[in-house]
Design a protein around this motif. Structure first.
Motif, PDB file in Angstrom:
ATOM      1  N   UNK A   1     -10.200 111.857  66.088  1.00 27.15           N
ATOM      2  CA  UNK A   1     -11.018 110.871  66.776  1.00 27.15           C
ATOM      3  C   UNK A   1     -10.700 109.448  66.353  1.00 27.15           C
ATOM      4  N   UNK A   2      -9.826 109.296  65.381  1.00 26.10           N
ATOM      5  CA  UNK A   2      -9.416 107.978  64.906  1.00 26.10           C
ATOM      6  C   UNK A   2      -8.013 108.079  64.351  1.00 26.10           C
ATOM      7  N   UNK A   3      -7.375 106.934  64.178  1.00 24.14           N
ATOM      8  CA  UNK A   3      -6.036 106.926  63.595  1.00 24.14           C
ATOM      9  C   UNK A   3      -6.090 107.402  62.147  1.00 24.14           C
TER      10      UNK A   3
ATOM     11  N   UNK B   1      -6.297 107.470  71.487  1.00 22.97           N
ATOM     12  CA  UNK B   1      -7.213 106.701  70.638  1.00 22.97           C
ATOM     13  C   UNK B   1      -7.811 105.519  71.402  1.00 22.97           C
ATOM     14  N   UNK B   2      -6.986 104.830  72.188  1.00 20.68           N
ATOM     15  CA  UNK B   2      -7.492 103.711  72.995  1.00 20.68           C
ATOM     16  C   UNK B   2      -8.401 104.211  74.109  1.00 20.68           C
TER      17      UNK B   2
ATOM     18  N   UNK C   1       0.602  96.627  65.223  1.00 22.18           N
ATOM     19  CA  UNK C   1       1.264  95.357  65.520  1.00 22.18           C
ATOM     20  C   UNK C   1       1.343  95.155  67.037  1.00 22.18           C
ATOM     21  N   UNK C   2       1.673  96.224  67.753  1.00 24.91           N
ATOM     22  CA  UNK C   2       1.825  96.129  69.202  1.00 24.91           C
ATOM     23  C   UNK C   2       0.579  95.624  69.901  1.00 24.91           C
ATOM     24  N   UNK C   3      -0.599  96.005  69.395  1.00 21.93           N
ATOM     25  CA  UNK C   3      -1.827  95.521  70.006  1.00 21.93           C
ATOM     26  C   UNK C   3      -2.273  94.192  69.425  1.00 21.93           C
ATOM     27  N   UNK C   4      -2.099  94.012  68.130  1.00 22.31           N
ATOM     28  CA  UNK C   4      -2.634  92.807  67.489  1.00 22.31           C
ATOM     29  C   UNK C   4      -2.162  91.538  68.190  1.00 22.31           C
TER      30      UNK C   4
ATOM     31  N   UNK D   1      -8.070  98.487  67.396  1.00 23.95           N
ATOM     32  CA  UNK D   1      -8.629  99.109  68.604  1.00 23.95           C
ATOM     33  C   UNK D   1     -10.077  98.651  68.795  1.00 23.95           C
ATOM     34  N   UNK D   2     -10.845  98.662  67.721  1.00 24.62           N
ATOM     35  CA  UNK D   2     -12.233  98.197  67.796  1.00 24.62           C
ATOM     36  C   UNK D   2     -12.292  96.733  68.203  1.00 24.62           C
ATOM     37  N   UNK D   3     -11.392  95.927  67.632  1.00 21.91           N
ATOM     38  CA  UNK D   3     -11.359  94.501  67.950  1.00 21.91           C
ATOM     39  C   UNK D   3     -11.002  94.269  69.410  1.00 21.91           C
ATOM     40  N   UNK D   4     -10.032  95.029  69.900  1.00 20.90           N
ATOM     41  CA  UNK D   4      -9.635  94.891  71.307  1.00 20.90           C
ATOM     42  C   UNK D   4     -10.822  95.156  72.230  1.00 20.90           C
ATOM     43  N   UNK D   5     -11.552  96.210  71.945  1.00 21.80           N
ATOM     44  CA  UNK D   5     -12.683  96.561  72.804  1.00 21.80           C
ATOM     45  C   UNK D   5     -13.776  95.497  72.747  1.00 21.80           C
TER      46      UNK D   5
END
Length: 461
Positions: free
Chosen positions: A180-182, A332-333, A378-381, A432-436
């Motif tokens: 459920x998480x990385x 995960x996303x 890194x890819x999302x950050x 992921x949390x930050x993106x959301x």
């Protein structure tokens, strides 16, 4: 874990997974329900209503065409361009099915499609997903026989109003390595001495039955991606929609072939071309694979082509590791945040695809699980905060070039992660949390409404 690799990577048509593939599936399922329940025989009229982002950019994303095709019994993974033209021609009322600017579009006697551009949600009292739609079957007196409210939540996934927001309460699938998480995924793989790809393969085998089937289905998806790339690199002309955007991938490919490989950055130029070729095909309504969405469909295949064409020793096993690992990241996303541009902006599409491709490439290159997680982070950050502001509601500007940039970023992210020897500060779960959270804070006009950003400040011509 409730999402399979084969639900993230779905064969469909362009230009949008949430605005084309999702509404087509919704309309098809509504039609099938009417038939199976016996309601269809008593139905004299069908009303389809689009809300929020579907209403505001549906015309540019061919949502109206998608609804027609779904009501006609067509599925996005089965319909062909020739079939589409024939069906749409049969629905013409005045020689032009698309009446731009009309609030109500009468498609055929007994069926109407309404763009509720002044209403964000089907139920204003209960804000929900901005990709809302409502289908209603009515009898001869106009009385409703059956009504369904559905949401296209990104990547071609569709849920009804009762299911929306309750995905977490669904019983998990029976797989050997649920995560459920990385952090949980890394812990599981360390405990059982597995790569991420091996863990995902075991899960997919539990769902599909055997390894041969999983391998065959992954390679079938890759084959469609390859065909899409090849077609995009060979097809010239102007993309539909009125912006008069010219396809660039064929010209760029010809130029690069002429120049040869003397330029040390030529491999990255090819990554750009691969990504643009796929997204030009998507913008033209061609056959593509959601990865995890249509709007970001060029990134995963572009990086896969980079691996096969420019990495010594690249082979099919590496491709399998690439897709299995990128799917774990996509899950995960999908389950902890969103892959919908209408919900969280383009960071949820191009950003997620970049993150998936970066981690997948590390796996293809035999990187460690920790390096996979680092590359994905890194890819999302460095895509955080990216808005979705398509000009004219079309998946063309800035979407095509964004895929090229996302693919190049993915390659760079994988290299950064594999060259690092002292760990990293930000985790994938944190990003992921930050993106959301960033997406929820983003003003709705920057989330696939064409009411702000480039869509507002660039004159359509």
């Amino acid at each position: 874990m409730n999402t399979s690799l084969f639900e993230l990577f779905k064969i469909g048509i362009g230009p949008s997974s949430s605005h084309t593939v999702g509404p087509m599936r919704a309309a098809l399922n509504f039609t099938l329900h009417l038939r199976q329940s016996g309601v269809l025989q008593r139905t004299s009229q069908v009303r389809a209503e689009l809300f929020g982002s579907l209403a505001l950019t549906g015309h540019g994303h061919a949502t109206d065409k998608a609804v027609v095709l779904g009501l006609s019994g067509e599925a996005p993974d089965q319909v062909t361009p020739q079939t589409i033209d024939r069906i749409l021609a049969s629905w013409h009322t005045d020689g032009n099915i698309l009446l731009a600017g009309e609030q109500t579009l009468a498609l055929r006697e007994g069926v109407e499609l309404l763009f509720r551009r002044d209403q964000m949600y089907p139920d204003p009292e209960t804000p929900s997903h901005p990709n809302g739609m409502r289908f209603t079957a009515l009898d001869a007196e106009g009385n409703p026989l059956h009504m369904e409210t559905l949401f296209s939540i990104g990547g071609g996934f569709v849920v009804n109003a009762d299911e929306f927001g309750k995905q977490s309460s669904v019983a998990p699938r029976n797989v050997p390595y649920p995560f459920h998480s990385a952090a949980e995924l890394l812990e599981i793989t360390k405990k059982h001495s597995l790569t991420i790809a091996q863990a995902v393969m075991a899960n997919e085998i539990a769902l599909a039955g055997d390894e041969a089937t999983v391998r065959e289905r992954i390679l079938a998806i890759w084959k469609v991606m390859q065909e899409c790339t090849e077609k995009g690199m060979a097809t010239e002309g102007i993309l539909p929609g009125g912006l008069n955007v010219r396809r660039r991938a064929p010209r760029l490919a010809t130029r690069l072939r002429t120049q040869g490989s003397a330029d040390p950055l030529a491999p990255l130029d090819w990554v750009t071309i691969y990504a643009m070729a796929v997204n030009e095909e998507n913008a033209a309504g061609g056959r593509v694979v959601t990865a995890p969405t249509n709007g970001a469909a060029g990134i995963i295949p572009a990086v896969a082509h980079y691996y096969l064409n420019f990495i010594p020793g690249a082979d099919v096993e590496g491709i399998l590791r690439y897709f299995l690992t990128s799917a774990a990241i996509g899950v995960l996303y999908k389950e902890n945040a969103s892959i919908s541009g209408a919900e969280v902006g383009c960071q949820g599409e191009v950003g997620v695809a970049c993150s998936m491709a970066a981690g997948g490439l590390v796996a293809a290159l035999h990187g460690s699980n920790d390096e996979v997680e680092h590359a994905a982070e890194i890819g999302m950050e460095h895509n955080l905060g990216m808005t979705c502001d398509p000009i004219g509601g079309l998946v063309q500007i800035p979407c095509i070039e964004r895929n090229a940039m996302g693919a190049v970023k993915a390659v760079n992210a994988s290299r950064m992660a594999m060259h690092e020897t002292e760990g990293h500060k930000v985790t994938l779960d944190q990003v992921i949390k930050t993106m959301y959270q960033t997406g929820l804070d983003m003003q709705s006009r920057y989330k696939e409404t064409s009411l702000a950003g480039l869509a507002l400040n660039v004159i359509e011509c």
